[in-house]
Design an enzyme around this catalytic site. Structure first.
Site, PDB file in Angstrom:
ATOM      1  N   TYR A   1       0.833  -1.201   0.000  1.00  0.00           N
ATOM      2  CA  TYR A   1       0.000   0.000   0.000  1.00  0.00           C
ATOM      3  C   TYR A   1       0.873   1.258   0.000  1.00  0.00           C
ATOM      4  CZ  TYR A   1      -3.567  -3.429   1.396  1.00  0.00           C
ATOM      5  OH  TYR A   1      -4.392  -4.524   1.469  1.00  0.00           O
TER       6      TYR A   1
ATOM      7  N   HIS B   1       0.126 -11.903   0.923  1.00  0.00           N
ATOM      8  CA  HIS B   1      -0.947 -11.068   0.347  1.00  0.00           C
ATOM      9  C   HIS B   1      -1.815 -11.844  -0.647  1.00  0.00           C
ATOM     10  CE1 HIS B   1      -1.753  -6.504  -0.247  1.00  0.00           C
ATOM     11  NE2 HIS B   1      -2.851  -7.179  -0.423  1.00  0.00           N
TER      12      HIS B   1
HETATM   13  N1  LIG Z   1      -6.030  -8.539   0.950  1.00  0.00           N
HETATM   14  C1  LIG Z   1      -6.363  -7.899  -0.125  1.00  0.00           C
HETATM   15  O1  LIG Z   1      -6.105  -8.333  -1.247  1.00  0.00           O
HETATM   16  C2  LIG Z   1      -7.106  -6.588   0.004  1.00  0.00           C
HETATM   17  C3  LIG Z   1      -7.697  -5.994  -1.109  1.00  0.00           C
HETATM   18  C4  LIG Z   1      -8.392  -4.781  -0.934  1.00  0.00           C
HETATM   19  C5  LIG Z   1      -8.475  -4.209   0.333  1.00  0.00           C
HETATM   20  N2  LIG Z   1      -7.851  -4.825   1.399  1.00  0.00           N
HETATM   21  C6  LIG Z   1      -7.901  -4.248   2.758  1.00  0.00           C
HETATM   22  O2  LIG Z   1      -9.233  -3.938   3.082  1.00  0.00           O
HETATM   23  C7  LIG Z   1      -9.343  -2.569   3.501  1.00  0.00           C
HETATM   24  C8  LIG Z   1     -10.673  -2.036   3.082  1.00  0.00           C
HETATM   25  O3  LIG Z   1     -10.716  -2.036   1.696  1.00  0.00           O
HETATM   26  P1  LIG Z   1     -11.787  -1.206   0.919  1.00  0.00           P
HETATM   27  O4  LIG Z   1     -11.779  -1.786  -0.446  1.00  0.00           O
HETATM   28  O5  LIG Z   1     -13.045  -1.125   1.722  1.00  0.00           O
HETATM   29  O6  LIG Z   1     -11.182   0.211   0.873  1.00  0.00           O
HETATM   30  P2  LIG Z   1     -11.518   1.349  -0.189  1.00  0.00           P
HETATM   31  O7  LIG Z   1     -12.567   0.907  -1.182  1.00  0.00           O
HETATM   32  O8  LIG Z   1     -10.227   1.857  -0.640  1.00  0.00           O
HETATM   33  O9  LIG Z   1     -12.215   2.408   0.734  1.00  0.00           O
HETATM   34  C9  LIG Z   1     -13.491   2.247   1.266  1.00  0.00           C
HETATM   35  C10 LIG Z   1     -14.315   3.445   0.895  1.00  0.00           C
HETATM   36  O10 LIG Z   1     -15.514   3.420   1.682  1.00  0.00           O
HETATM   37  C11 LIG Z   1     -15.668   4.675   2.293  1.00  0.00           C
HETATM   38  N3  LIG Z   1     -16.355   4.484   3.551  1.00  0.00           N
HETATM   39  C12 LIG Z   1     -15.879   3.903   4.699  1.00  0.00           C
HETATM   40  N4  LIG Z   1     -16.818   3.915   5.642  1.00  0.00           N
HETATM   41  C13 LIG Z   1     -17.917   4.524   5.093  1.00  0.00           C
HETATM   42  C14 LIG Z   1     -19.202   4.854   5.558  1.00  0.00           C
HETATM   43  N5  LIG Z   1     -19.583   4.543   6.793  1.00  0.00           N
HETATM   44  N6  LIG Z   1     -20.068   5.486   4.719  1.00  0.00           N
HETATM   45  C15 LIG Z   1     -19.720   5.800   3.445  1.00  0.00           C
HETATM   46  N7  LIG Z   1     -18.510   5.501   2.934  1.00  0.00           N
HETATM   47  C16 LIG Z   1     -17.619   4.877   3.758  1.00  0.00           C
HETATM   48  C17 LIG Z   1     -14.285   5.246   2.467  1.00  0.00           C
HETATM   49  O11 LIG Z   1     -14.343   6.639   2.555  1.00  0.00           O
HETATM   50  P3  LIG Z   1     -13.292   7.506   3.441  1.00  0.00           P
HETATM   51  O12 LIG Z   1     -11.953   6.871   3.275  1.00  0.00           O
HETATM   52  O13 LIG Z   1     -13.413   8.872   2.912  1.00  0.00           O
HETATM   53  O14 LIG Z   1     -13.742   7.435   4.883  1.00  0.00           O
HETATM   54  C18 LIG Z   1     -13.607   4.762   1.191  1.00  0.00           C
HETATM   55  O15 LIG Z   1     -13.895   5.643   0.130  1.00  0.00           O
HETATM   56  C19 LIG Z   1      -8.139  -1.876   2.850  1.00  0.00           C
HETATM   57  O16 LIG Z   1      -7.771  -0.740   3.556  1.00  0.00           O
HETATM   58  C20 LIG Z   1      -7.101  -2.978   2.908  1.00  0.00           C
HETATM   59  O17 LIG Z   1      -6.500  -2.934   4.188  1.00  0.00           O
HETATM   60  C21 LIG Z   1      -7.199  -5.997   1.249  1.00  0.00           C
END
Ligand SMILES: NC(=O)c1ccc[n+]([C@@H]2O[C@H](COP(=O)([O-])OP(=O)(O)OC[C@H]3O[C@@H](n4cnc5c(N)ncnc54)[C@H](OP(=O)(O)O)[C@@H]3O)[C@@H](O)[C@H]2O)c1
Length: 255
Positions: free
Chosen positions: A25, A83
């Protein structure tokens, strides 16, 4: 960056103590931000990072972990993950994980984006109790892991960590759609939000953890509110029907 730090700290105040990061990241930049956020609060955090598959040789894993520890300014990770599966033999990565455990640099290890056949290989190499977790894509509109990965994890005492728990779009939360209305109505009856209901649905299985990323304070506060929400069996059944899972298919979905 300052808002991300403030959000992580607010999350800790509210009990969101599982912090997930990876060397990938921002090419290490995310780990450096987290170091600032958890300064003086390391013992409150369950800190997870991940080694890239290309670095997951025996030596490469050891070196990658040292670099993550340095960027995170800590002496240990609570859990260290591969990962996703790459070309280095799992035996080598696992040998490195074991060595890191012996040295106290990691307290446990797990995997990410592993399907059942991969998990079987890990268990055959490492024995009972491994991996500690499997981090996979899991949200209301992507429930593929419920067919076989989740049952495997339940049976083997492996935690399932749901990434992207709100999905890759806001579609599930559109109250103009039938499923979106189901979420909205259940949320309203609890004085909660649709996203809190969605998180609670994923967490109905005791072995599931969810890691929503939120850099905004109001999102962190909203997400933490899901901890206090209790859904009845009838409400869970309604959500289950509204976001019916697709039939089993080949391959594990990932992003
Ligand atoms: N192992 C893997 O291959 C893998 C792949 C993808 C992700 N991940 C992990 O999973 C985590 C989460 O991933 P993600 O895909 O959810 O992240 P993301 O899509 O990058 O971000 C989540 C989005 O949801 C928004 N959000 C969060 N809470 C909210 C709420 N209550 N209401 C409205 N919008 C909201 C955030 O806004 P704001 O940021 O503005 O609050 C952000 O824009 C990552 O940070 C990473 O650690 C792992």
């Amino acid at each position: 960056m300052n808002s991300a730090i403030a959000s992580i700290r607010r999350g800790l105040d509210l009990g969101l103590t599982h912090i997930d990061t990876a060397e990938m990241y921002g090419s290490g930049a995310a780990e450096a931000i987290i170091a600032k956020a958890i300064l003086g609060r390391r013992d409150e955090v369950f800190l997870v990072s991940k080694v890239l598959p290309g670095n997951a040789s025996r030596r490469g894993t050891l070196a990658a972990c040292e670099k993550s520890l340095a960027r995170l300014q800590t002496d240990r990770l609570d859990c260290y993950l591969l990962h996703w599966r790459g070309s280095h033999p799992l035996e080598d990565t696992i040998a490195a994980f074991d060595s890191l455990i012996r040295d106290g640099k990691i307290l446990s290890w797990g995997v990410s984006n592993f399907d059942v056949s991969d998990l079987e290989e890990v268990a055959a190499i490492a024995g009972a109790g491994h991996p500690a977790c499997n981090q996979v894509l899991y949200h209301l509109q992507e429930r593929a892991i419920e067919h076989a990965v989740l049952p495997w994890c339940r049976q083997h005492g492996t935690a399932l960590v749901a990434y992207t728990p709100f999905g890759q779009s806001t579609a599930a939360f559109d109250a103009r759609t039938k499923p979106g209305r189901v979420l909205a109505q259940i949320a309203e009856s609890h004085g909660a939000t649709a996203r809190q209901v969605a998180l609670r649905f994923l967490l109905r299985h005791p072995e599931v953890f969810a890691i929503p990323k939120a850099a905004s304070l109001n999102h962190v506060e909203e997400n933490a509110g899901a901890i206090r929400l209790d859904l009845s069996d009838a409400e869970l059944a309604k959500i289950d029907a509204a976001f019916a899972r697709a039939a089993p298919r080949r391959g594990l979905p990932m992003i």
